[in-house]
Design a protein around this motif. Structure first.
Motif, PDB file in Angstrom:
ATOM      1  N   LYS A 198       0.839  -1.206   0.000  1.00 49.63           N
ATOM      2  CA  LYS A 198       0.000   0.000   0.000  1.00 49.63           C
ATOM      3  C   LYS A 198       0.876   1.259   0.000  1.00 49.63           C
ATOM      4  CE  LYS A 198      -4.136   1.345   2.520  1.00 49.63           C
ATOM      5  NZ  LYS A 198      -4.002   2.048   3.763  1.00 49.63           N
ATOM      6  N   GLU A 201       2.155   1.779  -3.432  1.00 49.08           N
ATOM      7  CA  GLU A 201       1.065   2.209  -4.319  1.00 49.08           C
ATOM      8  C   GLU A 201       0.684   3.666  -4.055  1.00 49.08           C
ATOM      9  OE1 GLU A 201      -1.305  -2.042  -5.037  1.00 49.08           O
ATOM     10  OE2 GLU A 201      -1.986  -0.681  -3.469  1.00 49.08           O
ATOM     11  N   ALA A 207       2.755   0.193  -8.967  1.00 49.23           N
ATOM     12  CA  ALA A 207       1.678  -0.779  -9.143  1.00 49.23           C
ATOM     13  C   ALA A 207       2.213  -2.159  -8.793  1.00 49.23           C
ATOM     14  CB  ALA A 207       1.185  -0.768 -10.580  1.00 49.23           C
ATOM     15  N   GLN A 208       1.317  -2.990  -8.256  1.00 49.63           N
ATOM     16  CA  GLN A 208       1.703  -4.376  -7.990  1.00 49.63           C
ATOM     17  C   GLN A 208       1.628  -5.138  -9.298  1.00 49.63           C
ATOM     18  OE1 GLN A 208      -0.485  -6.322  -4.795  1.00 49.63           O
ATOM     19  NE2 GLN A 208      -0.140  -8.271  -5.821  1.00 49.63           N
ATOM     20  N   MET A 229       6.393  -4.884  -6.588  1.00 54.07           N
ATOM     21  CA  MET A 229       5.939  -3.530  -6.889  1.00 54.07           C
ATOM     22  C   MET A 229       6.840  -2.933  -7.974  1.00 54.07           C
ATOM     23  SD  MET A 229       3.573  -3.684  -4.736  1.00 54.07           S
ATOM     24  CE  MET A 229       2.858  -2.064  -5.086  1.00 54.07           C
TER      25      MET A 229
END
Ligand code: FE2
Length: 377
Positions: A198, A201, A207-208, A229
């Protein structure tokens, strides 16, 4: 297998990226003896002498050696006296990565964007200058005591950073062909992986792109979970591992116990000739994890035809995996300091963008054999 490829935007929207990163600027390790560590990274890993800061440059508290190899810059720092933050870090964690520095166009903006989104402050935007121009650096914390420092260097022409001078030495062993940092993996405490996913992000705009669970990464004894990530342009990739329940202690648990907290588990460095690079590393004394010979008997059936001769990979212990986009070759060193914590991965990508999932089991069994020898399994 239930790896899920998540939705990395197919077209990178540069305008929407609030944290545009140009690449890895440098990695700084706090180590107990920077002078000797620098010798190891030159002799064994082929790094070149680049810059120095210490008593001779007017720095009274710390000594730093900067080494480079193609696009990789490594900074090794030790304290020159007791009672410093660097010394306290080394006492707690042993040698390890303190800074993952990211090259940006605007370090003030990167810091403000990150802080606005909840990052923990490490270093306010600071202008440093000398006769070669100026840099601006700023920094935020990530997992454990690791920090990201944003480096803005478009107005600087010096050797590394203000305060450093060129490191002149007659001892300059050859490069071994390492090119750039492919990815850097963090180990975090049980239950913390999603917190750091998180963070990347929301605070960093990452972004994962991949996720592995304990069914993908498990042996008879232990398991771990991992999420990868990536930043918007894909140049920076940070897999994050957390331990999962198993019969015995996992490699991540062993790391967390000996590092005394969360931190960097491995740095993956890219080469475009892994056979040559690993041959040189072995000749210079690097030790690698070794998978059983039977791995190679089953290799072609698993990955199909590859450019390299499997019989050339076998004695070196180089592993191969394939994904939809191509294949990759990889190998992992044993841990490189007193504590069983950080190690390196050498990787050559031939189209593949993944991380070698097909090798996880063989690899983790090899890791566990090492763990067992240390009495930590
Ligand atoms: Fe890796």
């Amino acid at each position: 297998m239930n790896t899920s490829e998540l939705d990395l935007p197919k077209v990178y929207d540069k305008a929407a990226d609030f944290m545009p990163l140009l690449g890895t600027d440098y990695l700084e390790l706090y180590v107990s003896n920077a002078k000797q560590a620098a010798h190891y990274y030159k002799s064994v890993m082929g790094f070149q002498s680049m810059a120095y800061s210490g008593l001779e440059t007017g720095q009274r508290d710390f000594e730093s050696y900067v080494l480079s190899q193609d696009k990789i810059r490594l900074v090794l720092t030790s304290p020159l006296r007791s009672g410093t933050d660097v010394g306290r870090h080394i006492d707690k964690h042993g040698d390890g990565v303190k800074v993952n520095a990211l090259w940006v166009a605007d370090a003030t903006r990167a810091y403000n964007e990150a802080i606005k989104r909840g990052a923990k402050h490490y270093m306010a935007p600071t202008r440093e200058e000398d006769e070669n121009g100026y840099v601006v650096r700023s920094g935020i914390y990530t997992y454990g005591e690791v920090v990201h420092i944003f480096v803005e260097r478009n107005n600087y022409n010096g050797i590394f950073l203000p305060g450093f001078k060129k490191w002149e030495t007659a001892y300059n062993p050859d490069s071994i062909g390492l090119k750039f940092v492919d990815h850097m993996v963090g180990n975090v405490e049980l239950g913390n992986m999603n917190k750091w996913v998180k963070f990347y992000e929301e605070v960093m705009g990452f972004a994962q792109i991949l996720s592995f669970d304990d069914k993908d990464i498990s042996t008879e004894y232990s398991a771990l979970m991992s999420k990868v990530m990536s930043n918007g342009n894909g140049r920076i990739k940070f897999p994050i591992n957390e331990p999962a329940e198993g019969k015995k202690k996992s490699q991540v648990d062993e790391y967390l116990e000996f590092y005394e907290g969360e931190g960097v588990q491995h740095i993956a460095v890219a080469t475009d000739n892994i056979i040559d690079t690993v041959t040189k590393l072995k000749n210079r004394g690097m030790e690698f994890l070794q998978v059983p010979d039977s791995y190679y008997d089953a290799l072609e059936a698993r990955v199909g035809k590859i450019d390299e001769d499997i019989e050339a990979l076998r004695p070196l212990g180089i592993l191969v995996d394939r994904d939809e986009e191509g294949y990759l070759l990889q190998i992992f060193t044993k841990t490189v300091q007193a504590r069983p914590t950080m190690f390196f991965e050498i990787i050559q990508r031939k189209g593949a963008t993944s991380f070698g999932k097909g090798n996880f089991k063989a690899l983790f069994e090899a890791l566990e054999r090492e763990q067992d020898l240390r009495g930590n399994l």
